[in-house]
Design a protein around this motif. Structure first.
Motif, PDB file in Angstrom:
ATOM      1  N   PHE A 101       0.990  -1.200   0.024  1.00 43.53           N
ATOM      2  CA  PHE A 101      -0.098  -0.010  -0.120  1.00 43.53           C
ATOM      3  C   PHE A 101       0.806   1.490   0.056  1.00 43.53           C
ATOM      4  O   PHE A 101       1.979   1.217   0.746  1.00 43.53           O
ATOM      5  CB  PHE A 101      -1.092   0.110   1.294  1.00 43.53           C
ATOM      6  N   ALA A 102       0.312   2.427  -0.653  1.00 33.98           N
ATOM      7  CA  ALA A 102       1.081   3.629  -0.521  1.00 33.98           C
ATOM      8  C   ALA A 102      -0.016   4.548  -0.890  1.00 33.98           C
ATOM      9  O   ALA A 102      -0.882   4.472  -1.706  1.00 33.98           O
ATOM     10  CB  ALA A 102       2.095   3.688  -1.576  1.00 33.98           C
ATOM     11  N   VAL A 103       0.420   6.023  -0.455  1.00 31.92           N
ATOM     12  CA  VAL A 103      -0.436   6.961  -0.689  1.00 31.92           C
ATOM     13  C   VAL A 103       0.256   7.768  -1.703  1.00 31.92           C
ATOM     14  O   VAL A 103       1.423   7.883  -1.935  1.00 31.92           O
ATOM     15  CB  VAL A 103      -0.446   7.942   0.665  1.00 31.92           C
ATOM     16  N   ALA A 104      -0.432   7.873  -2.799  1.00 29.00           N
ATOM     17  CA  ALA A 104       0.005   8.559  -4.080  1.00 29.00           C
ATOM     18  C   ALA A 104      -1.086   9.145  -4.910  1.00 29.00           C
ATOM     19  O   ALA A 104      -2.113   8.982  -5.176  1.00 29.00           O
ATOM     20  CB  ALA A 104       0.625   7.411  -5.009  1.00 29.00           C
ATOM     21  N   ASP A 105      -0.399  10.143  -5.716  1.00 27.32           N
ATOM     22  CA  ASP A 105      -1.263  10.978  -6.545  1.00 27.32           C
ATOM     23  C   ASP A 105      -0.819  10.406  -8.080  1.00 27.32           C
ATOM     24  O   ASP A 105       0.423  10.525  -8.454  1.00 27.32           O
ATOM     25  CB  ASP A 105      -0.934  12.530  -6.584  1.00 27.32           C
ATOM     26  N   VAL A 106      -1.778  10.287  -8.908  1.00 26.14           N
ATOM     27  CA  VAL A 106      -1.396   9.563 -10.209  1.00 26.14           C
ATOM     28  C   VAL A 106      -1.165  10.764 -10.966  1.00 26.14           C
ATOM     29  O   VAL A 106      -0.263  10.409 -12.219  1.00 26.14           O
ATOM     30  CB  VAL A 106      -3.101   9.089 -10.805  1.00 26.14           C
ATOM     31  N   HIS A 107      -0.888  11.965 -10.965  1.00 27.87           N
ATOM     32  CA  HIS A 107      -0.332  12.864 -11.559  1.00 27.87           C
ATOM     33  C   HIS A 107       1.284  13.070 -11.591  1.00 27.87           C
ATOM     34  O   HIS A 107       1.977  13.391 -12.125  1.00 27.87           O
ATOM     35  CB  HIS A 107      -0.677  14.218 -11.185  1.00 27.87           C
ATOM     36  N   ALA A 108       1.644  12.279 -10.201  1.00 23.04           N
ATOM     37  CA  ALA A 108       3.207  12.282 -10.110  1.00 23.04           C
ATOM     38  C   ALA A 108       3.586  10.867  -9.085  1.00 23.04           C
ATOM     39  O   ALA A 108       3.669  11.170  -8.039  1.00 23.04           O
ATOM     40  CB  ALA A 108       3.575  13.476  -9.247  1.00 23.04           C
TER      41      ALA A 108
END
Length: 280
Positions: A101-108
């Protein structure tokens, strides 16, 4: 290969999830499986693959995909830790041990180039600020020869019977709200166009469509209850009022319209989705 974007303006990274996480939303999302929501991708999956699940939601599709690629790994990402915790709970409850699992923004995306065999996003691109940039990032982290898969609804293509004026108003309101939040409620029809703009060659893109249909008494009741509650009790309803799109009385009328439609013995509702599979 594409290059990881640097110094992306903060306004581009701001995604507004129109639906929110009310129980009525989660009840709908938890009904999703790989079979009913990612069937177009399943023939491309094999044991041992690494898969990135972008915008994994409550994790029911994630769990199914993890079982199909085991002993390979799935990395599930969401935009906030709170949203990601829903998937973590689902995976733990099913005893699945090959999901990270990871917190991430698909833009970056915070992953190196050429990391995953498969990159998957279900009902994500309609909500992001820049779908083309998102697809470029999904391509960047996908290995050469791997696949990027996306499926999104197309609200303008939704159809129902019998005609109920309150549902016309529901659709108008939702489209207005999603657009005001920077979203794309007609994303399904735009997926191929976005993929081309993101740099995928035409012959690397496979385009399709599928739908969910609600027609039995139980299906109609379930679907109507979800949207009646979303309209009046969730953060979606709050946004309608706060943005001046509707009064509370208007939302109550829409909810009543949903129940009226569900009571029609010949009621039918079709939810259409666009789908793409792109070879990196």
């Amino acid at each position: 290969m594409t290059t990881r974007p640097e110094n992306i303006p903060s306004k581009i990274r701001q995604n507004t999830y129109t639906h929110g996480h009310h129980e009525s939303v989660l009840r709908s999302h938890r009904s999703r499986t790989a079979e009913n929501s990612a069937a177009y991708l399943l023939p491309r999956l094999a044991a041992g693959q690494s898969l990135l699940d972008v915008g994994c939601g409550p994790g029911t599709i994630t769990a199914d995909l993890a079982e199909r690629v085991a002993p390979g790994t799935v990395t599930a990402v969401e935009i906030t830790a709170e949203a990601l915790s829903l998937a973590q709970e689902e995976i733990a409850s099913r005893g699945i041990d090959n999901v990270r699992f990871a917190v991430a923004d698909v833009h970056a995306l915070d992953f190196p180039d050429d990391t995953f065999d498969v990159v998957h996003a279900h009902q994500v691109l309609q909500h992001v600020a820049d779908p083309v940039l998102a697809l470029k990032e999904m391509r960047r982290v996908c290995k050469p020869g791997g696949v990027i898969a996306a499926r999104d609804g197309d609200y303008g293509g939704f159809r129902w019977f019998p005609e109920v004026p309150a549902l016309d108003e529901w659709l108008r309101l939702y489209q207005a709200l999603a657009t005001s939040n920077g979203g794309h409620p007609d994303a399904g029809r735009r997926l191929r166009s976005w993929a081309l703009e993101a740099g995928f060659p035409e012959d690397a893109i496979t385009t399709g469509a599928s739908s969910w249909v609600y027609a039995t008494p139980a299906e109609r009741q379930w679907w109507a209850d979800l949207w009646a509650e979303r309209t009046t009790k969730s953060s979606t309803g709050t946004q309608y009022v706060e943005k001046g799109l509707a009064y509370v009385e208007d939302l109550d009328a829409v909810a009543a319209g949903w129940h009226s439609w569900a009571d029609k013995h010949d009621g039918w509702f079709n939810v259409v989705h666009g789908e793409i599979v792109c070879v990196a």
